[in-house]
Design a protein around this motif. Structure first.
Motif, PDB file in Angstrom:
ATOM      1  N   LEU A  16      59.143  82.916 -30.074  1.00  0.00           N
ATOM      2  CA  LEU A  16      59.101  82.153 -28.816  1.00  0.00           C
ATOM      3  C   LEU A  16      58.488  80.771 -29.023  1.00  0.00           C
ATOM      4  CD1 LEU A  16      58.211  85.020 -26.317  1.00  0.00           C
ATOM      5  CD2 LEU A  16      60.444  83.980 -26.748  1.00  0.00           C
TER       6      LEU A  16
ATOM      7  N   SER B 271      55.892  87.236 -22.621  1.00  0.00           N
ATOM      8  CA  SER B 271      56.328  86.956 -23.999  1.00  0.00           C
ATOM      9  C   SER B 271      57.161  88.115 -24.541  1.00  0.00           C
ATOM     10  CB  SER B 271      55.116  86.748 -24.911  1.00  0.00           C
ATOM     11  OG  SER B 271      54.406  85.600 -24.529  1.00  0.00           O
TER      12      SER B 271
ATOM     13  N   GLY C  81      56.577  81.543 -24.386  1.00  0.00           N
ATOM     14  CA  GLY C  81      55.698  82.632 -24.790  1.00  0.00           C
ATOM     15  C   GLY C  81      55.024  82.389 -26.120  1.00  0.00           C
ATOM     16  N   ASN C  82      54.159  83.337 -26.509  1.00  0.00           N
ATOM     17  CA  ASN C  82      53.230  83.091 -27.618  1.00  0.00           C
ATOM     18  C   ASN C  82      53.596  83.762 -28.940  1.00  0.00           C
ATOM     19  OD1 ASN C  82      52.501  85.796 -27.350  1.00  0.00           O
ATOM     20  ND2 ASN C  82      50.830  85.331 -25.945  1.00  0.00           N
ATOM     21  N   THR C  83      54.766  84.413 -29.034  1.00  0.00           N
ATOM     22  CA  THR C  83      55.113  85.058 -30.305  1.00  0.00           C
ATOM     23  C   THR C  83      55.748  84.032 -31.250  1.00  0.00           C
ATOM     24  OG1 THR C  83      57.347  85.569 -29.616  1.00  0.00           O
ATOM     25  CG2 THR C  83      55.657  87.188 -29.049  1.00  0.00           C
TER      26      THR C  83
ATOM     27  N   ASN D 204      60.542  87.976 -22.934  1.00  0.00           N
ATOM     28  CA  ASN D 204      61.439  86.944 -23.495  1.00  0.00           C
ATOM     29  C   ASN D 204      61.916  87.327 -24.893  1.00  0.00           C
ATOM     30  OD1 ASN D 204      61.970  84.959 -21.567  1.00  0.00           O
ATOM     31  ND2 ASN D 204      59.967  83.994 -21.871  1.00  0.00           N
ATOM     32  N   GLU D 205      61.021  87.931 -25.677  1.00  0.00           N
ATOM     33  CA  GLU D 205      61.424  88.403 -27.019  1.00  0.00           C
ATOM     34  C   GLU D 205      62.579  89.386 -26.905  1.00  0.00           C
ATOM     35  OE1 GLU D 205      59.329  86.773 -30.287  1.00  0.00           O
ATOM     36  OE2 GLU D 205      60.819  88.375 -30.306  1.00  0.00           O
TER      37      GLU D 205
END
Ligand SMILES: Cc1ncc(COP(=O)(O)O)c(C=O)c1O
Length: 754
Positions: free
Chosen positions: A476, A443, A471-473, A446-447
């Motif tokens: 995302l 995550s 991802g989990n943000t 990817n951020e």
């Protein structure tokens, strides 16, 4: 018990002579202790050492045969026991007549280097736990063994302990010890007698006392199967604890540590844990009672007396303990049951942190492509891609530990590990991907990829594939249709553009269309000013999709033509999983502008990485510092390098290709027998099996897929399900997965589908 009177009494010269005549071994001999046999250490001029065992002449041949069979049985499953060395004529048991005219059976065993555990008293908690573990290993190795001779009446058998104490304890000289032994045995019988009558039985070594347990750096062996008997399955645990608690500063803590270790290898059931402490005390009472009879017969034998003073000192301390408290402590040492763990977790962990399988699996250890539950049951892991080079791969574990012992800091100090990991990573990637950033998760990576793209293009809009997860943000989730279009999601934001997933089985353009790739790509033209296109190179959450030929090259051309950059989320597909290439994008003839790595690159250690071009890195270098506390830490770089070493040296990419090809071939036979199998697709060890209720309408067989997954779990194989309809069986094992594992998986899947 007359055995003592008939113990062999060979001279050292006779032992040397036997070694030469029967085994062809030229050695010096020195006596070793024994209760009723005679043992010699044989030392040859080369470094070989052996134990020559001369059996008591009253010992039945059948029992010696049983001991030999038990040794051989254990030797096949564990390296804890010595091995039998055959005589010159090939026999494992030889009858000899010695100078005195007595006849004895002799055997030769390998020597285990080390010293008796008794020399390490007081035992540390670590040693106690290891003792439990090794005794558990021995008992687990003995499982399945049987021999008529071990079903015997034997005075050291705990199952006859109460009668033995009644018979012999009156002979204990010391009055207070005598009274205590008799009182304790009576109390234990009253309390536990009923449960003991129904206790699980098994073959037991029956004497893992601390002179029979050999320690070098760690516990290296358990000797002497002379007391082997078919008895309570927890006899060995009770007996090992009995000697371990002698003079122990905290006997309950010592017993607890041993139970913890034992239970991991051989689970202790509720009845057993309830009687365990009684058996520990009973063993010591038996020892005191037996010594009372034996010592007058052989007053000068130090071996017979060795435990008696510590027993006399320790029994009063054990008698003073509250049994309920002790039992509770021993019970707790086994850890929680799966149900208790689940309840505890539900009390303190967020409710949408999900758990796999109808019957959640409590795993306690992993090794390569296998996981083990609390009962020691082994599961073939065909699902977890994070332990890429294998669960607990020793090379990776060692790298982490060794670096952790020395230094773990961040990227603000100079350390060779950071640049070395960067160099190693870049060496796996094509030009112009030459600049690395390290983070702690997929995550985070990817951020950062999005930030890089935005810094470089100064645009916000992002193109994503339908059903994707990145991802989990917060951001995302905003670019993950799997989340924002799923339960609890708020739909797409205006700057997020969703392209259809290029699924040539279920989507608009099918596999028989040679231009399916280009046609799916055309959808990207509708986005006017994209900042970035991000896609998994083989969508996994989307249902183990293999992108059609020319899809990525066409999309990349369109996106770049419109001024955007292309991000490859290789979190699931990197490091050779696809078999044909190290990275999935290589199979599509493209080079992304930004590559995102996660899960496998740390083999379970939290690691993420972003690799990009010098131009994009320069755009990002706008005055604002980039810092990740754990990303690129000294330990994470050591781990990252070790994982790359293993992938390369164990040739895991080629392995994934070979095993993956074989597995795919097996799975591609499934549709013939099972109409529910609609599609089998994949590359290397990245495989999906899509289940449908109807091959024409492609109606997803979601409940059935879930059922198959759970049936396989019951059969000892772990897979998952995924895809927009959760009807795709997801197969993505750790890379050491073998051809035999592939066969097993295909066979069991066939059975589960049937
Ligand atoms: C394709 C992909 N990208 C990114 C992530 C996020 O990685 P992490 O869970 O390490 O943050 C995942 C995790 O499942 C993933 O599958």
């Amino acid at each position: 018990m007359d055995l003592l009177l008939r113990a062999p009494a060979l001279s050292t010269a006779e032992a040397v002579d036997l070694a030469r005549r029967i085994y062809g071994i030229d050695a010096t001999a020195s006596p070793l202790p024994s209760e009723r046999d005679q043992n010699f250490l044989l030392q040859t001029r080369v470094v070989d050492r052996f134990v020559l065992k001369i059996a008591n002449s009253a010992e039945a041949r059948a029992l010696l045969d049983a001991q030999n069979c038990a040794l051989a049985h254990v030797a096949r499953r564990s390296s804890l026991s010595p091995r039998l060395v055959p005589a010159l004529d090939g026999s494992l048991l030889t009858e000899v007549t010695v100078g005195s005219g007595a006849r004895h059976y002799v055997r030769l065993l390998t020597w285990i280097d080390g010293e008796p555990l008794a020399t390490r008293h007081p035992l540390s908690p670590v040693m106690l736990e290891q003792l439990g573990e090794k005794v558990g290993e021995l008992d687990a190795a003995l499982e399945g063994f049987d021999h008529p001779a071990i079903h015997r009446d034997f005075y050291w058998d705990l199952a006859g302990g109460f009668a033995l104490v009644r018979d012999l304890a009156p002979g204990i000289q010391d009055e207070s010890l005598r009274t205590l032994v008799m009182r304790l045995a009576t109390a234990i019988e009253a309390r536990d007698g009923e449960r003991l009558a129904h206790l699980r039985r098994a073959p037991a070594h029956n004497d893992p006392n601390d002179y029979n347990v050999i320690v070098a750096e760690a516990i290296a062996g358990i000797l002497d199967f002379g007391d082997i008997v078919y008895t309570y399955a927890i006899a060995d645990l009770a007996i090992s604890i009995a000697y371990a608690v002698l003079d122990a500063p905290d006997p309950v803590a010592a017993a607890t540590a041993a139970v913890r270790g034992y239970h991991r290898l051989r689970p202790v059931d509720d009845d057993e844990i309830g009687v365990l402490f009684g058996l520990v005390v009973l063993r010591l009472c038996m020892s005191a009672a037996i010594a009372a009879k034996q010592q007058p017969e052989r007053p000068d034998d130090p071996y017979l007396a060795v435990s008696q003073e510590p027993i006399a000192r320790t029994l009063p301390a054990l008698a003073a303990l509250d049994r309920d408290t002790v039992d509770a402590a021993l019970r707790a040492a086994r850890g929680r049951t799966a149900e208790e763990t689940l309840e505890a977790r539900r009390r303190v962990i967020g409710p949408n942190v999900s758990i796999s399988y109808q019957h959640p699996l409590k795993v306690v250890r992993g090794w390569m492509q296998h996981l083990y539950d609390q009962s020691g049951r082994r599961y073939l892991d065909a699902f977890n891609n994070v332990p890429h080079v294998g669960h607990s791969h020793p090379r990776v574990v060692r790298a982490a530990i060794e670096q952790m012992l020395v230094l773990n800091t961040n990227t603000r100090y100079l350390h060779d590990g950071l640049a070395q990991f960067g160099e190693r990573l870049i060496a796996t990637l094509p030009e112009p991907l030459r600049v690395c950033y390290f983070l702690s998760s997929g995550s985070e990576a990817n951020e950062l990829a999005l930030r890089l793209a935005r810094a470089h293009t100064r645009r916000r809009d992002v193109i994503v594939l339908d059903h994707a997860y990145h991802g989990n943000t917060t951001t995302l989730i905003d670019i993950s249709p799997h989340k924002f279009n799923g339960p609890g999601g708020d739909g797409a934001l205006p700057w997020v553009h969703v392209l259809p997933q290029p699924d040539t089985y279920r989507g608009e353009y099918k596999r028989d269309d040679p231009r399916a790739g280009e046609k799916y790509a055309e959808h990207a033209r509708h986005v006017r000013s994209p900042g970035a296109f991000i896609a998994e190179t083989a969508p996994s959450v989307g249902g183990q999709i293999i992108l059609p030929d020319r899809y990525l090259s066409s999309v990349y051309a369109i996106v770049r033509g419109a001024g955007g950059v292309c991000i490859a989320d290789e979190v699931q597909t990197a490091y050779g999983r696809m078999g044909t290439h190290f990275y999935a994008f290589e199979a599509h003839g493209v080079v992304p502008d930004i590559v995102v790595l996660g899960k496998p690159i740390g083999n379970g250690f939290p690691l993420g990485a972003v690799i990009t071009t010098r131009e994009i890195a320069a755009s990002f270098d706008n005055g604002m510092e980039f810092f990740s506390t754990f990303g690129g830490s000294t330990v994470s770089c050591a781990v990252g390098i070790a994982v790359l070493d293993v992938v390369e040296q164990e040739r895991l990419q080629e392995h994934a290709r070979d095993v993956g090809d074989a597995l795919l071939a097996r799975l591609r036979a499934l549709p013939d027998a099972h109409p529910i199998v609609g599609d089998v697709r994949g590359s290397g060890l990245f495989i999906g099996v899509e289940l449908v209720k109807n091959r024409e309408t492609l109606e997803p067989a979601t409940a059935e897929a879930n059922d198959v997954k759970n049936r396989l779990r019951e059969r000892g194989i772990l897979i998952g399900t995924d895809g927009p309809f959760d009807n795709v069986l997801k197969i993505r094992p750790p890379m050491p997965f073998t051809l035999e594992d592939a066969d097993l998986l295909a066979r069991e899947l066939d059975a589960a589908l049937s």
